[in-house]
Each structure stands twice: as structure tokens, then as C-alpha cells.
Motif scaffolding. Structure first.
Motif, PDB file in Angstrom:
ATOM      1  N   ALA A 277       7.899  16.496  55.804  1.00 30.01           N
ATOM      2  CA  ALA A 277       8.292  15.465  56.770  1.00 30.01           C
ATOM      3  C   ALA A 277       9.125  14.381  56.081  1.00 30.01           C
ATOM      4  N   GLU A 278       8.732  14.014  54.862  1.00 24.28           N
ATOM      5  CA  GLU A 278       9.492  12.995  54.123  1.00 24.28           C
ATOM      6  C   GLU A 278      10.897  13.487  53.797  1.00 24.28           C
ATOM      7  N   VAL A 279      10.992  14.747  53.366  1.00 29.20           N
ATOM      8  CA  VAL A 279      12.303  15.322  53.054  1.00 29.20           C
ATOM      9  C   VAL A 279      13.185  15.284  54.301  1.00 29.20           C
ATOM     10  N   ARG A 280      12.595  15.709  55.413  1.00 34.52           N
ATOM     11  CA  ARG A 280      13.360  15.736  56.664  1.00 34.52           C
ATOM     12  C   ARG A 280      13.812  14.343  57.089  1.00 34.52           C
ATOM     13  N   SER A 281      12.974  13.361  56.842  1.00 33.62           N
ATOM     14  CA  SER A 281      13.338  12.009  57.282  1.00 33.62           C
ATOM     15  C   SER A 281      14.367  11.375  56.345  1.00 33.62           C
ATOM     16  N   LEU A 282      14.327  11.759  55.062  1.00 28.18           N
ATOM     17  CA  LEU A 282      15.242  11.155  54.086  1.00 28.18           C
ATOM     18  C   LEU A 282      16.657  11.743  54.158  1.00 28.18           C
ATOM     19  N   LEU A 283      16.746  13.054  54.378  1.00 31.30           N
ATOM     20  CA  LEU A 283      18.051  13.730  54.299  1.00 31.30           C
ATOM     21  C   LEU A 283      19.159  13.128  55.165  1.00 31.30           C
TER      22      LEU A 283
ATOM     23  N   ILE B 235      11.560   8.131  44.799  1.00 32.56           N
ATOM     24  CA  ILE B 235      12.436   7.011  44.448  1.00 32.56           C
ATOM     25  C   ILE B 235      13.175   6.462  45.668  1.00 32.56           C
ATOM     26  N   PHE B 236      13.636   7.356  46.544  1.00 31.99           N
ATOM     27  CA  PHE B 236      14.553   6.925  47.599  1.00 31.99           C
ATOM     28  C   PHE B 236      13.930   6.854  48.989  1.00 31.99           C
ATOM     29  N   ARG B 237      12.603   7.072  49.094  1.00 30.19           N
ATOM     30  CA  ARG B 237      12.007   7.174  50.437  1.00 30.19           C
ATOM     31  C   ARG B 237      12.260   5.935  51.295  1.00 30.19           C
ATOM     32  N   ASP B 238      12.364   4.759  50.696  1.00 28.76           N
ATOM     33  CA  ASP B 238      12.538   3.539  51.488  1.00 28.76           C
ATOM     34  C   ASP B 238      13.995   3.105  51.631  1.00 28.76           C
ATOM     35  N   ALA B 239      14.904   3.878  51.074  1.00 33.07           N
ATOM     36  CA  ALA B 239      16.319   3.474  51.100  1.00 33.07           C
ATOM     37  C   ALA B 239      16.893   3.575  52.504  1.00 33.07           C
ATOM     38  N   GLU B 240      17.737   2.626  52.817  1.00 30.47           N
ATOM     39  CA  GLU B 240      18.412   2.648  54.123  1.00 30.47           C
ATOM     40  C   GLU B 240      19.483   3.733  54.112  1.00 30.47           C
ATOM     41  N   ALA B 241      20.200   3.800  52.999  1.00 30.72           N
ATOM     42  CA  ALA B 241      21.197   4.854  52.822  1.00 30.72           C
ATOM     43  C   ALA B 241      21.255   5.199  51.339  1.00 30.72           C
ATOM     44  N   VAL B 242      21.420   6.484  51.052  1.00 30.20           N
ATOM     45  CA  VAL B 242      21.540   6.910  49.661  1.00 30.20           C
ATOM     46  C   VAL B 242      22.965   7.411  49.463  1.00 30.20           C
ATOM     47  N   CYS B 243      23.694   6.771  48.552  1.00 26.60           N
ATOM     48  CA  CYS B 243      25.070   7.166  48.303  1.00 26.60           C
ATOM     49  C   CYS B 243      25.114   8.014  47.027  1.00 26.60           C
ATOM     50  N   VAL B 244      25.653   9.228  47.143  1.00 24.85           N
ATOM     51  CA  VAL B 244      25.659  10.157  46.014  1.00 24.85           C
ATOM     52  C   VAL B 244      27.110  10.446  45.615  1.00 24.85           C
ATOM     53  N   PRO B 245      27.488  10.131  44.386  1.00 22.88           N
ATOM     54  CA  PRO B 245      28.884  10.352  43.992  1.00 22.88           C
ATOM     55  C   PRO B 245      29.139  11.779  43.533  1.00 22.88           C
ATOM     56  N   SER B 246      28.560  12.752  44.234  1.00 22.72           N
ATOM     57  CA  SER B 246      28.752  14.159  43.883  1.00 22.72           C
ATOM     58  C   SER B 246      28.482  15.018  45.105  1.00 22.72           C
ATOM     59  N   ALA B 247      29.533  15.707  45.585  1.00 23.99           N
ATOM     60  CA  ALA B 247      29.386  16.560  46.766  1.00 23.99           C
ATOM     61  C   ALA B 247      28.429  17.700  46.478  1.00 23.99           C
ATOM     62  N   SER B 248      28.460  18.176  45.251  1.00 23.59           N
ATOM     63  CA  SER B 248      27.633  19.309  44.879  1.00 23.59           C
ATOM     64  C   SER B 248      26.146  18.955  44.968  1.00 23.59           C
ATOM     65  N   CYS B 249      25.791  17.746  44.556  1.00 23.33           N
ATOM     66  CA  CYS B 249      24.392  17.307  44.647  1.00 23.33           C
ATOM     67  C   CYS B 249      23.971  17.189  46.110  1.00 23.33           C
ATOM     68  N   VAL B 250      24.835  16.616  46.940  1.00 24.36           N
ATOM     69  CA  VAL B 250      24.492  16.471  48.361  1.00 24.36           C
ATOM     70  C   VAL B 250      24.342  17.847  49.008  1.00 24.36           C
ATOM     71  N   ALA B 251      25.205  18.776  48.621  1.00 26.13           N
ATOM     72  CA  ALA B 251      25.119  20.137  49.169  1.00 26.13           C
ATOM     73  C   ALA B 251      23.778  20.754  48.795  1.00 26.13           C
ATOM     74  N   MET B 252      23.350  20.565  47.561  1.00 21.14           N
ATOM     75  CA  MET B 252      22.043  21.086  47.132  1.00 21.14           C
ATOM     76  C   MET B 252      20.935  20.507  48.007  1.00 21.14           C
ATOM     77  N   MET B 253      20.993  19.182  48.251  1.00 29.67           N
ATOM     78  CA  MET B 253      19.953  18.550  49.062  1.00 29.67           C
ATOM     79  C   MET B 253      19.951  19.109  50.481  1.00 29.67           C
ATOM     80  N   ARG B 254      21.123  19.144  51.094  1.00 32.97           N
ATOM     81  CA  ARG B 254      21.192  19.563  52.499  1.00 32.97           C
ATOM     82  C   ARG B 254      20.879  21.044  52.674  1.00 32.97           C
TER      83      ARG B 254
END
Lengths: 486, 207
Positions: free
Chosen positions: B57-63, B21-40
Motif C-alpha cells: 500500500a505504501e509503494v502504491r501511494s508513493l509512486l 525515506i520518502f514516504r512523507d514527501a510531497e513530490a520526489v524528483c529523480v534525476p534519472s529516467a532509468s531509476c524512475v522506470a525501475m520504480m514504476r
């Protein structure tokens, strides 16, 4: 091989034990007060160290290196300890450790079938339930660390790694002493309690010939053993008796004497908020005419080597038993240590006990955490406890899913359904619409109540807003259509 | 939810879907610190375990393009004043994952300090977990409630009208306890406060 970790096997699951602890207001007040005091002291002592983070890195690095080469350092320790006049014994599990200890006590007390032994600073002996084993053959163990003594005299279980009687206040201690020391007049003044303990212990220090101790560090390079403590009772135990038997887990070895530089800075600050422990005892084998003339050390595995193959699991063995994670943990703060059903309580206990026992008896422990990360933040050797907890949860789930009943368990089914819906937006939206329609029977004044299944554990004591008529997705779609839709 | 509870295998398709869903996004804004922590903390690890180099490679480029809401505003866009007005007393609960995993520091405080009319009250023992912990709240309901009880007491001590955070999960827990206890203290995500333009509409809950 029988791996035993305290009384874990007979302990109830954490949520059940916790419920009992939560009902004990006195216990909760004692634990909250004690952990607040130690946390505050620790924070001050850590704050004053400009190189605290580097010290944590160094402590972690030394431990990681040692664990990666544990065979090398253990045999180096054995060589150097033996050369200095000590005798090294290897114990695969709890039974073997107890058999070795009993045989040594018998060997050194041939004149007395029912000898006393004094004990100090050995949580590892609680791990193997040594007191129980000794008593079963007519040997009387006498705990001499003040807190351990309070626990023993009160027929109690320890509740903290560093402060085993943390759950007791001085009024409760007074009552235990009054009862067990035949001192009906004893007051709860700390001075009086200390004096009573002192006279009780001194007499035993002077007449007992055999001591059992634990240790904080075993130095491979020199064969030296190190115990740090606050009371001096440890110093008595390791110097006064004729025979000293020390029991340690194999992960306690460190490579060189210089490594103590790091650990003697991080351990006391993390454990009790002190710059240095009042008593730091180090001994190397046997010194003729000075101290115990026979020194035996038992190196215990009891499940530890199983953790070595995996880098993440291995981190658990870096622990130096400072207890900082217990004091920082908001779960431990509410329940105290006994709810963990193991002598290793708190966050470190939640990862150590289940791993030593292959998750057999302590499957509820990896879930006894909100993953808030307070434990990792204070750990002086940087054990990523939340990460290990998640890893262990993964093992439990996989084990459960391998069984028929586990597959059909409510939680597993709910997780599979949720995973499915999260992958398919159309079905997710349909499910939300259905939930919106179906929630009516549970809804009262915009709140959901008495939900079925696992959600009932939520609504039993907490409110939950009903799903709104317009979802965010719907709102977003409308918004994209144009400003008039707002 | 899946990964933290131990359902690691089930979490992987969700990571794949996120990337899709987000591979082409310039920036992904997440209104939850817990979700971002899971991703990172875990997305790379999960992708590595998949043995699928393009996916990794896609995960690394998106994060690096994923931001928690307050991070995006303060650290990336260098904005602290979003022109909001909210004439109420507010206390801020720093959620565990924003504090100890994302290290957002005082970014949310900087944002709240610029809101016109807002009276920010410091939450006592603010760094203590609220007791939510995902499935912890239902697997250990009694301990979760005991922890919540402490958090509620701290919130009430501030006499603030509103408690806010970067995570709706914590707010759901805090709301659940406060509302059941009959308290009038409201819970609002920080984005709701920053979107408030005048105090009258927000006070009526229409923001």
C-alpha cells in the motif's frame, strides 16, 4: 526427453561469439545495411495504419487466449485436419520429430533408399536439426527458400529469423553459386543470381516427390494450415509434390479463420515491411486430384509446454516469428545472428532458446541485451521481452547462488556488498571515503584507469572520472548549513 | 542495478529503504529516467511478491508522487523556462528508458529550447541505445563498445560542444568513449545546463 534447439549446446557463450562477429567488418556492414532497410520499410507500413496499436492488442489477445487453452485448440485442430484427410503426428522432442519424419519419408519412397526431399519455410526443422538427421540416414534435404538455399549451399548457419542469409551480400552469394552450381561465369547482378537459383530449383521442384514445410498458422476451427512467403518457392513445395510433411511448434495454432484477419495484417508489415505477402498459401487436409495426395503434420513440443505454467514465460510463445525485434535490436545490429548460438537469434532468441532448454546451454543469452526496450516497442504481439529477460536473469542468479562456487563468484559478492552499502548510509559514505583515498593508484589526470576485476572491463576501453573530492551528499549538507557555505 | 541483473531478492530491502525515506514527501524528483522506470515498472511487482499488504500500500501511494526531473518541471509544474543561460551548442541523447518506458516525449527538448543562447542540434539516429545497459557494459564489453562507437560518431556528426541526457548512466558511457578518444565534447546532465546562469562560468566548468 532430449530437447534440442539447433546447435545451441555446442555454441560458445554470447560475449565470446560476439567478439568474433564484431571483428568481421563485412558481416557488420551487411547486417547494419539490411536491418536499416527493413526497419525503414516497416516504419512506413506501420505509420499508415491508424489502428496499429489495436491490431497489436488483438494479436496479443488472440495468442494469450490460445495459449491459455492450448490443449483445447490443438485437439480441435487435430480433429478437423484429420476429417479433411490429413494425418496428425505428435512429437515430444527433436528426436521424436525426426523419427516421425524419417519414417514417413521411408513409407512414401519405398522404391528409393536415398531419396531427395525439398524443404521450405521451416525454421522449426532447423530447431530439431532435421537436415542432419535426414543426411545421417541417406536422405538428401534440399532447401528451396532462396535464403535457406544460400545458407545450405554455403555450409553456413542462418543469422536471422526471416532473412536467414541477411549476413551475406550479393558478391558473397555469387561466389557460393559459382562454386556449388558450377557456373564460373555468374555475375553478382540480382537478376542473374535469381535466374541461376530459379533454374537450379525448378528442376528439383519438378522431380522431387516429397516436401517438408513449416507453417505460420494452423487454424483449429477448420484444420487449415497457412504459409506466407515472398518468393513462390513455398507455393511450389506445398502444391507440386505427391507427399507433404509439415512440421510446426504447438504454439502456431490459432482458434478461427477470422483470426487470420489480424495476423495477416501485422505479420508482413512487421517482417518485411510489406502490406501483404506476395504468396499466402492455405490448405486443408487433402483435396483429391489437386496438390499433394498425402498430407502429414507433426506438432512439436520440444520444451514449449514447460513455458505454459507461468504467465510471463508463456508470453514467449506468442511469437509469430516476424523478426521485427531483431531488426530493431542495437545488439543484434552489431553482432548479427550467429553470435546467439541458436537458430533463434536476437531478442526473441535470447528469451526463447534458454527457456526451451531450461537454461542449460544458453545462460549467457538473457544478458545479451541492454534492456533498451526497442524490441518490445516493435513486437506485433506485444511480448514484453525486456521483462522476460529480467525474469530469466533472476532464475540464473538464484541457480548460481545455490552453489558454493556461485556464492563466492566476484559478481555475487560485489552485488551483496553493494546491496549492503546501499542500505546503510553511514557505511556507504565510509566506503566512498575509502574509495576516494584508494583510487589514487588508478588515477591519472582525473581519470581512473586499469581498474581491477569487473570494473576493468570498463576502463580497458573507456575513461571514468575519478570520484570528486566533494560528494553530492557533502555538498547538500553544506548547502543546508547556509548560503555562505557555498 | 540489482533487479535488472537478476538479483531480485537483494533489491527488495532497497525498495523498503526508499519507501522509508520518502514516504512523507510531497513530490520526489529523480534525476534519472532509468531509476524512475525501475520504480514504476517493478516496485509494485516486488512489493506484491513480499506478501506484505501495508508495504504494498505504501509503494502504491508513493509512486504517483515520484517524478523524473523533466517530467516534474514540464508536466507537473508546467514550467519550461527556468531562466537559464547556456551559450553553447548542445545535442540531446534521449535515453532508452526516458523514451520507451517513461514516454517523456519532448519535455526535455521544451526545456532546452527555453535556455538563452543554447544552440540545440538534433542527434542522428538518436533513438538508438548508447550501449550502457548497466552490467551489460562489463558483461558484454565488446558489444557495448561497438554500440558506443556508433553513438559517438553520431554525437561528433552534430559538431555540438556538449551532449546532454536525463540519465547520468548513459552520459558516463558516452563520456567514457569520447574522452578516451580524445574528444573535447563534454557530457552534462540536463539539470546542470538548466542550472547555468551565464555562459562564462559554465564554459569554465564551474556551473
Amino acid at each position: 526427453m532430449s530437447i534440442v534447439v539447433g546447435k545451441t549446446s555446442a555454441a560458445p557463450a554470447f560475449p565470446i561469439a560476439a567478439k568474433k562477429a564484431l571483428a568481421n567488418d563485412q558481416l557488420r556492414r551487411n547486417v547494419a545495411h539490411a536491418t536499416n532497410v527493413i526497419r525503414t520499410k516497416r516504419a512506413i507500413r506501420v505509420e499508415e495504419m491508424p489502428d496499429w496499436e489495436q491490431l497489436r492488442d488483438a494479436g496479443s489477445a488472440v495468442k494469450q487466449h490460445t495459449l491459455a487453452h492450448l490443449d483445447h485448440y490443438l485437439t480441435e485442430f487435430e480433429r478437423n485436419c484429420t476429417r479433411a484427410g490429413g494425418t496428425v503426428h505428435w512429437a515430444r522432442d527433436a528426436d521424436e520429430a525426426n523419427r516421425i519424419a524419417i519414417a514417413l519419408i521411408r513409407e512414401h519412397s519405398s522404391d528409393n533408399p536415398n531419396p531427395d526431399v525439398i524443404k521450405v519455410k521451416t525454421m522449426t526443422s532447423d530447431e530439431v536439426q532435421m537436415n542432419h538427421a535426414l543426411e545421417a540416414v541417406g536422405i538428401t534435404p534440399i532447401e528451396t527458400d532462396l535464403a535457406d538455399m544460400i545458407v545450405q549451399l554455403g555450409n553456413d548457419e542462418p543469422s536471422h529469423i526471416v532473412v536467414p542469409a541477411l549476413h551475406r551480400n550479393r558478391f558473397e552469394i555469387r561466389d557460393i553459386f559459382r562454386d556449388k552450381m558450377s557456373k564460373p561465369e555468374l555475375t553478382e547482378n540480382p537478376e542473374d543470381l535469381t535466374a541461376a537459383a530459379r533454374s537450379y530449383l525448378r528442376e528439383r521442384f519438378l522431380r522431387t516427390k516429397i516436401a517438408i514445410s513449416g507453417a505460420n498458422f494452423a487454424i483449429a476451427e477448420t484444420g487449415t494450415v497457412c504459409v506466407v512467403e515472398s518468393e513462390g518457392n513455398g507455393r511450389m513445395c506445398v502444391t507440386l509434390p505427391e507427399v507433404l510433411i509439415t512440421l510446426i511448434g504447438i504454439e502456431k495454432v490459432i482458434p478461427t479463420f477470422n483470426d487470420l484477419e489480424v495476423f495477416l495484417q501485422i505479420l508482413p508489415r512487421s517482417a518485411t515491411g510489406e502490406r501483404m505477402n506476395p504468396y499466402n498459401s492455405l490448405w486443408t487436409g487433402v483435396t483429391p486430384g489437386d496438390g499433394p495426395q498425402a498430407f502429414h503434420i507433426i506438432l512439436l513440443d520440444n520444451g514449449r509446454t514447460k513455458l505454459l505454467h507461468d504467465e510471463l514465460e508463456r508470453e514467449t510463445l506468442q511469437c509469430i516469428r516476424c523478426g521485427a525485434c531483431l531488426n530493431a535490436c542495437p545488439v543484434y545490429r552489431e553482432t548479427g545472428g550467429q553470435a546467439y548460438g541458436s537458430i533463434y537469434a536476437g531478442p526473441i532468441g535470447a528469451i526463447l532458446s534458454p527457456q526451451l532448454q531450461n537454461l542449460e546451454h544458453s545462460r549467457s543469452l538473457p544478458y545479451a541485451s541492454t534492456l533498451c526496450g526497442a524490441c518490445y516497442e516493435v513486437c506485433p504481439v506485444k511480448i514484453n521481452i525486456p521483462e522476460v529477460l529480467i525474469h530469466l536473469r533472476g532464475q540464473i542468479v538464484r541457480e548460481d547462488q545455490a552453489t558454493f562456487t556461485g556464492k563466492l563468484a566476484v559478481e555475487n559478492v560485489a552485488m551483496q556488498v553493494a546491496a549492503h552499502l546501499f542500505q546503510h548510509p553511514k557505511r556507504y559514505e565510509a566506503a566512498m571515503r575509502a574509495a576516494r583515498l584508494g583510487q589514487g593508484i588508478f588515477e591519472k589526470n582525473g581519470q581512473l584507469q586499469n581498474l581491477p576485476g569487473m570494473a576493468g572491463a570498463w576502463t580497458k576501453s573507456r575513461d571514468l572520472r575519478a570520484i570528486p573530492k566533494q560528494s553530492f551528499r557533502d555538498w547538500w549538507k553544506q548547502r543546508e548549513k547556509g548560503p555562505q557555505a557555498k | 542495478m540489482h533487479y535488472n541483473t537478476g538479483y531480485h531478492r537483494e533489491a527488495v530491502p532497497l525498495v523498503r529503504r526508499f519507501v522509508e525515506i520518502f514516504r512523507d514527501a510531497e513530490a520526489v524528483c529523480v534525476p534519472s529516467a532509468s531509476c524512475v522506470a525501475m520504480m514504476r515498472e517493478h516496485y509494485v511487482m516486488m512489493a506484491e511478491a513480499e506478501n506484505d499488504p501495508p508495504f504494498l500500500a505504501e509503494v502504491r501511494s508513493l509512486l504517483p508522487r515520484v517524478f523524473e526531473f523533466s517530467e516534474l518541471l514540464v508536466n507537473r509544474l508546467r514550467t519550461t523556462d527556468v531562466g537559464a543561460t547556456f551559450a553553447h551548442s548542445v545535442t540531446y541523447h534521449p535515453s532508452c528508458h526516458s523514451l520507451r518506458m517513461l514516454h517523456v516525449g519532448d519535455a526535455p527538448i521544451q526545456l532546452l529550447n527555453q535556455v538563452r543562447g543554447l544552440d540545440l542540434r538534433e542527434l542522428p539516429r538518436k533513438e538508438q541505445c548508447c550501449g550502457f545497459g548497466g552490467t551489460f557494459a562489463v558483461k558484454n564489453p565488446d558489444v557495448s563498445l561497438a554500440m558506443l562507437g556508433e553513438k559517438e560518431a553520431c554525437v561528433l556528426e552534430t559538431n555540438a560542444e556538449v551532449v546532454t541526457a536525463l540519465d547520468n548512466s548513459c552520459l558516463m558511457q558516452i563520456y567514457g568513449g569520447l574522452h578516451r578518444a580524445g574528444s573535447a565534447v563534454r557530457t552534462m546532465h540536463i539539470a546542470e545546463i538548466l542550472a547555468s546562469e551565464n555562459s562564462a562560468s559554465s564554459a569554465a566548468g564551474a556551473a
